[in-house]
Design an enzyme around this catalytic site. Structure first.
Site, short mmCIF file in Angstrom:
data_model
loop_
_atom_site.label_atom_id
_atom_site.label_comp_id
_atom_site.label_asym_id
_atom_site.label_seq_id
_atom_site.Cartn_x
_atom_site.Cartn_y
_atom_site.Cartn_z
N TYR A 53 14.17 -7.80 4.30
CA TYR A 53 13.21 -6.89 3.68
C TYR A 53 13.78 -5.47 3.64
CZ TYR A 53 8.80 -4.31 3.07
OH TYR A 53 7.81 -3.48 2.61
N1 LIG Z 1 1.55 -1.66 2.23
C1 LIG Z 1 2.46 -0.93 2.85
O1 LIG Z 1 2.25 -0.41 3.94
C2 LIG Z 1 3.83 -0.68 2.20
C3 LIG Z 1 4.66 0.30 2.75
C4 LIG Z 1 5.90 0.54 2.16
C5 LIG Z 1 6.30 -0.20 1.08
N2 LIG Z 1 5.49 -1.16 0.57
C6 LIG Z 1 5.96 -1.91 -0.58
O2 LIG Z 1 5.12 -1.66 -1.71
C7 LIG Z 1 5.08 -2.81 -2.55
C8 LIG Z 1 3.63 -3.26 -2.79
O3 LIG Z 1 3.06 -3.54 -1.53
P1 LIG Z 1 1.52 -3.90 -1.34
O4 LIG Z 1 1.17 -3.44 0.03
O5 LIG Z 1 0.74 -3.40 -2.51
O6 LIG Z 1 1.64 -5.51 -1.30
P2 LIG Z 1 0.69 -6.70 -1.84
O7 LIG Z 1 1.09 -7.91 -1.08
O8 LIG Z 1 -0.75 -6.28 -1.82
O9 LIG Z 1 1.12 -6.84 -3.37
C9 LIG Z 1 2.40 -7.26 -3.73
C10 LIG Z 1 2.30 -7.95 -5.08
O10 LIG Z 1 3.65 -8.19 -5.54
C11 LIG Z 1 3.72 -9.47 -6.13
N3 LIG Z 1 5.11 -9.90 -6.16
C12 LIG Z 1 5.87 -10.34 -5.14
N4 LIG Z 1 7.09 -10.66 -5.58
C13 LIG Z 1 7.10 -10.42 -6.91
C14 LIG Z 1 8.08 -10.56 -7.94
N5 LIG Z 1 9.31 -11.01 -7.68
N6 LIG Z 1 7.75 -10.21 -9.20
C15 LIG Z 1 6.52 -9.76 -9.48
N7 LIG Z 1 5.55 -9.60 -8.55
C16 LIG Z 1 5.85 -9.93 -7.29
C17 LIG Z 1 2.80 -10.31 -5.25
O11 LIG Z 1 2.40 -11.48 -5.91
C18 LIG Z 1 1.64 -9.33 -4.98
O12 LIG Z 1 0.62 -9.42 -5.96
C19 LIG Z 1 5.92 -3.89 -1.84
O13 LIG Z 1 7.23 -3.87 -2.40
C20 LIG Z 1 5.95 -3.41 -0.39
O14 LIG Z 1 7.09 -3.88 0.30
C21 LIG Z 1 4.24 -1.42 1.11
#
Ligand SMILES: NC(=O)c1ccc[n+]([C@@H]2O[C@H](COP(=O)([O-])OP(=O)(O)OC[C@H]3O[C@@H](n4cnc5c(N)ncnc54)[C@H](O)[C@@H]3O)[C@@H](O)[C@H]2O)c1
Length: 93
Positions: A53
């Protein structure tokens, strides 16, 4: 609210969490929004953190810079957002 009128936003992961919120907000500001996601049901997939990740996230920075270098001459902005922890389905794992 037409701050993004005549703009097109492409949101990957737009079925859940931050992508879903961003898609709605961009649309409310007048943008045409392309939502891309693997989860057609609306984001029930969570992912575990770890080495892969972290490596992937660092790769996104370089990938974003590459795309910006390629497309800036065409007037296309390429951004990546690196947020702190936000409670979404991904943090429930
Ligand atoms: N929530 C946090 O605290 C946080 C912090 C830093 C970074 N992020 C990053 O932000 C992004 C969104 O996170 P979130 O919390 O909204 O997650 P989430 O799980 O709510 O949403 C992620 C979405 O991405 C989709 N997805 C996964 N792989 C995919 C692909 N290859 N192509 C298209 N869609 C895909 C999933 O189906 C899901 O709907 C992620 O990359 C996560 O790593 C999140």
């Amino acid at each position: 609210m037409d701050r993004l009128k005549n703009k097109v936003a492409i949101v990957t992961g737009g079925a859940s969490g931050m992508g879903k919120s961003e898609s709605s907000r961009f649309a409310s500001e007048g943008a045409k929004v392309v939502v891309a996601d693997l989860n057609l049901e609306g984001g029930l997939v969570a992912q575990k953190g770890g080495a892969a990740y972290t490596a992937a996230k660092h790769g996104v920075v370089g990938y974003t810079k590459h795309l910006a270098a390629v497309y800036s001459s065409k007037g296309i902005k390429v951004n990546a957002i690196a947020p702190g922890t936000i409670q979404t389905p991904i943090t429930e794992e």
